[in-house]
Write an enzyme that holds these catalytic residues in place. Structure first.
Site, mmCIF file in Angstrom:
data_model
loop_
_atom_site.group_PDB
_atom_site.id
_atom_site.type_symbol
_atom_site.label_atom_id
_atom_site.label_comp_id
_atom_site.label_asym_id
_atom_site.label_seq_id
_atom_site.Cartn_x
_atom_site.Cartn_y
_atom_site.Cartn_z
ATOM 1 N N ALA A 46 1.146 -1.494 -0.149
ATOM 2 C CA ALA A 46 0.187 0.478 -0.198
ATOM 3 C C ALA A 46 0.853 1.272 0.256
ATOM 4 O O ALA A 46 0.282 2.567 0.018
ATOM 5 C CB ALA A 46 -1.349 -0.120 1.192
ATOM 6 N N ASP A 215 -7.261 -6.844 -15.668
ATOM 7 C CA ASP A 215 -7.355 -6.506 -16.564
ATOM 8 C C ASP A 215 -7.942 -4.896 -16.211
ATOM 9 O O ASP A 215 -8.745 -5.548 -16.990
ATOM 10 C CB ASP A 215 -7.228 -7.899 -17.916
ATOM 11 C CG ASP A 215 -6.425 -6.364 -18.615
ATOM 12 O OD1 ASP A 215 -6.486 -5.135 -18.851
ATOM 13 O OD2 ASP A 215 -5.923 -7.398 -19.699
ATOM 14 N N HIS A 216 -7.832 -3.824 -15.922
ATOM 15 C CA HIS A 216 -8.091 -2.928 -16.055
ATOM 16 C C HIS A 216 -9.110 -2.276 -16.995
ATOM 17 O O HIS A 216 -10.119 -2.280 -17.063
ATOM 18 C CB HIS A 216 -7.708 -1.476 -14.813
ATOM 19 C CG HIS A 216 -6.466 -1.036 -16.150
ATOM 20 N ND1 HIS A 216 -5.713 -1.690 -16.266
ATOM 21 C CD2 HIS A 216 -6.931 -0.175 -16.236
ATOM 22 C CE1 HIS A 216 -5.008 -0.858 -16.406
ATOM 23 N NE2 HIS A 216 -5.310 0.020 -17.058
ATOM 24 N N HIS A 278 -3.733 -6.304 -22.162
ATOM 25 C CA HIS A 278 -5.104 -5.662 -23.029
ATOM 26 C C HIS A 278 -4.827 -5.884 -24.918
ATOM 27 O O HIS A 278 -6.323 -6.312 -24.843
ATOM 28 C CB HIS A 278 -4.044 -4.085 -22.637
ATOM 29 C CG HIS A 278 -3.786 -4.123 -21.814
ATOM 30 N ND1 HIS A 278 -4.927 -4.179 -20.530
ATOM 31 C CD2 HIS A 278 -3.169 -3.067 -21.634
ATOM 32 C CE1 HIS A 278 -3.961 -3.990 -19.331
ATOM 33 N NE2 HIS A 278 -3.039 -2.840 -19.524
#
Ligand SMILES: NC(=O)c1ccc[n+]([C@@H]2O[C@H](COP(=O)([O-])OP(=O)(O)OC[C@H]3O[C@@H](n4cnc5c(N)ncnc54)[C@H](OP(=O)(O)O)[C@@H]3O)[C@@H](O)[C@H]2O)c1
Length: 527
Positions: A46, A215-216, A278
């Site tokens: 974080a 996988d945004h 992607h």
């Protein structure tokens, strides 16, 4: 998913009226589907870039739109010495760099942020983490539901997943746990062997339904829209095959260079960074068959079938199918930018490709013989991600006496970013007595007639992790098939003796390497 116009009982009298008037669908109507269970998101690593730039801002935005469950906790952990207050200040500072947050709202949200120091290889420190989580669960009512988000370098995924497992935090419904999920960021391995190895260790303590390979890109509205566009309209599918389509170009170009991620990029290069994830997803969404139901596994089954039909590259004449490049110095937006090899943290003799263009074939009934040109690169002329479907010319030109044999064929553009649009070009008569044609475009802008809130890609994937929906996440069979397809190229490119010959230098700010003749001039960068 619901069909909005039915639900709202709207009166769509004509196509013309739908294109010109505001559809008046309440913005909140489509924003969320159900409410996730109370839970804690534990972000491992974080103190890093991803947490500050993407994960926490996305969670804050969800909070602003009432999209988070109640109660909800964020539990950051890493080696960096910080307390809760330092962590909150750090996250606020990062958020201010993106947008100015409403102070009051931030103060309330930030009360859910906590931080613990951990050592990734130290079991006692994970046991302390487990104790803290259980204690907070009791206090706050998060019911032992937890998401472990691995925001750490990929070589730490394995040991960290094991530590989480060894402390009993991965077991669902036991010792105070509710559900337990683990989120792994790309890259999923460095090649096929390492991907299999990573998966094996994740499965030591987690079952498949607990693993979310993120996988945004898949969560971008315009990427999700590809399936809606193809399968919620009857008019495109009949022409969506080798009979009508000449070729498909999938392009993801950026003007940015390697930025602050030189260590990672030197190892990954464009093939691992963009193609393994992607670009392969965009290919699958464009080429897949319609699943019988919009459901995670059925959709992912169809994607997997696309990957199974990828024709392996002929390694002996690879140069006919792939062009690799690395950016030299040049000018972007009027400013001189350095060559890749002169970027901080990059070796001066680096052979890492920053550009690739591939000609790919799918050996199946629908796509036999249709080339897919897949291009991605850094420091290119413009920032653009789009899928271009180039249709064939008319089979016979009845206008040939005046216009010759060729009439410009139709082209459909699915713009992903930054132009979020669908555009279809076609021929019309030019006004006047003489027979002349002109190409015109029918354009739809994705946010046309919509002014409500929008979920960004990280918000959507985080929400899906909370609801346990795998639709937008990679399944391991697809990961392995894509690595199987790319690994021979990676080996050839990385191990062959004339590796440097395969790598063409291109000027930053250009359309990529000059020598792309084998692939024809099909990239969106050429248009
Ligand atoms: N940043 C992005 O936009 C992005 C996009 C897509 C995917 N990813 C992936 O998401 C993961 C996290 O990305 P990130 O950009 O947040 O990574 P990062 O900033 O480089 O690292 C995250 C944290 O990991 C810890 N760490 C442990 N060992 C480390 C080591 N040897 N070198 C550097 N850090 C180490 C550090 O925290 P402590 O020292 O405090 O322990 C660091 O703050 C990576 O796997 C990355 O590939 C990132």
């Amino acid at each position: 998913m619901e069909i909005v116009d039915d639900k709202l009982n709207m009166d769509f009298t004509s196509i013309a009226s739908t294109t010109t008037r505001n559809l008046e669908i309440p913005a909140e109507f489509c924003l969320f589907e159900g409410s996730p269970d109370p839970c804690t998101i534990v972000i491992v690593g974080a103190s890093g870039d991803l947490t500050a730039r993407k994960v926490v801002p996305a969670l804050f935005n969800l909070y602003l739109n009432d999209g988070l469950p109640n109660p909800f906790l964020i539990f950051g952990c890493a080696r960096t010495k910080m307390g809760d207050k330092d962590f909150r200040d750090r996250m606020k500072k990062a958020l201010i760099e993106i947008k100015n947050p409403d102070n009051q709202k931030w103060e309330t949200f930030s009360e859910s942020l906590h931080y613990r120091i951990i050592d990734y290889n130290d079991l006692p420190s994970f046991k302390n983490l487990a104790d803290s989580l259980r204690e907070l669960d009791k206090k706050s009512g998060t019911r032992g539901n937890r998401i472990f988000y691995l925001a750490i370098p990929p070589d730490l995924y394995k040991p960290t997943a094991q530590m989480i497992g060894k402390t009993g935090l991965s077991a669902e419904g036991e010792t105070g746990n509710g559900w337990s999920r683990i989120v792994v960021e790309k890259p999923f391995g460095q090649d096929l062997d390492t991907a299999i190895d990573l998966d094996r260790s994740l499965h030591e303590y987690f079952r498949e339904h607990q693993i979310f390979r993120i996988d945004h890109y898949l969560a971008k509205e315009t990427v999700q829209n590809i399936l809606m566009f193809r399968f919620a309209n009857a008019i495109f599918e009949p022409v969506w095959d080798r009979r009508y389509i000449d070729h498909v170009s999938i392009t993801a170009a950026e003007t940015l260079g390697v930025e602050h991620r030189s260590g990672y990029y030197e190892q990954a290069g464009v093939l691992r960074d963009m193609f393994q994830n992607h670009m392969m997803q965009l290919l699958a969404l464009t080429a897949m068959e319609p699943p019988s139901l919009f459901e995670a596994n059925r959709v992912r089954d169809e994607k997997t079938k696309v990957y199974r039909s990828l024709r392996p590259f002929p390694v002996e004449n690879l140069h006919e199918y792939i062009v690799l490049g690395q950016y030299g110095e040049g000018v972007i937006d009027g400013e001189r930018v350095p060559a890749y090899r002169d970027e901080p943290g990059i070796k001066t003799d680096s052979l890492t490709p920053t550009f690739a263009m591939m000609k790919v074939f799918l050996d199946n009934w629908r796509w036999q013989g249709v080339p897919f040109y897949i291009t991605s690169g850094k420091r290119l002329a413009k920032k653009i991600t789009e899928i271009s479907i180039q249709f064939k010319e008319v089979p016979h030109s009845m206008f040939r006496q005046s216009l010759g044999e060729h009439i410009t064929a139709n082209r459909l553009i699915l713009g992903v970013y930054p132009d979020e649009k669908i555009s279809l070009t076609f021929q019309t008569k030019n006004p006047g007595a003489k027979l002349c044609l002109r190409s015109v475009a029918m354009d739809f802008r994705y946010h046309q007639n919509y002014s409500g809130p929008v979920l960004d890609a990280y918000e959507k994937v985080l929400l899906d992790c909370m609801t346990g929906d795998h639709m937008l996440f990679w399944r391991q069979d697809a990961v392995e098939l894509c690595w199987s397809f790319l690994t021979p190229i990676l080996q050839e490119c990385e191990m062959c003796r004339d590796r440097s010959k395969m790598l063409l230098t291109y000027e930053a700010g250009s359309g990529g390497p000059q020598s792309k003749k084998i692939l024809r001039q099909n990239s969106s960068l050429e248009k």
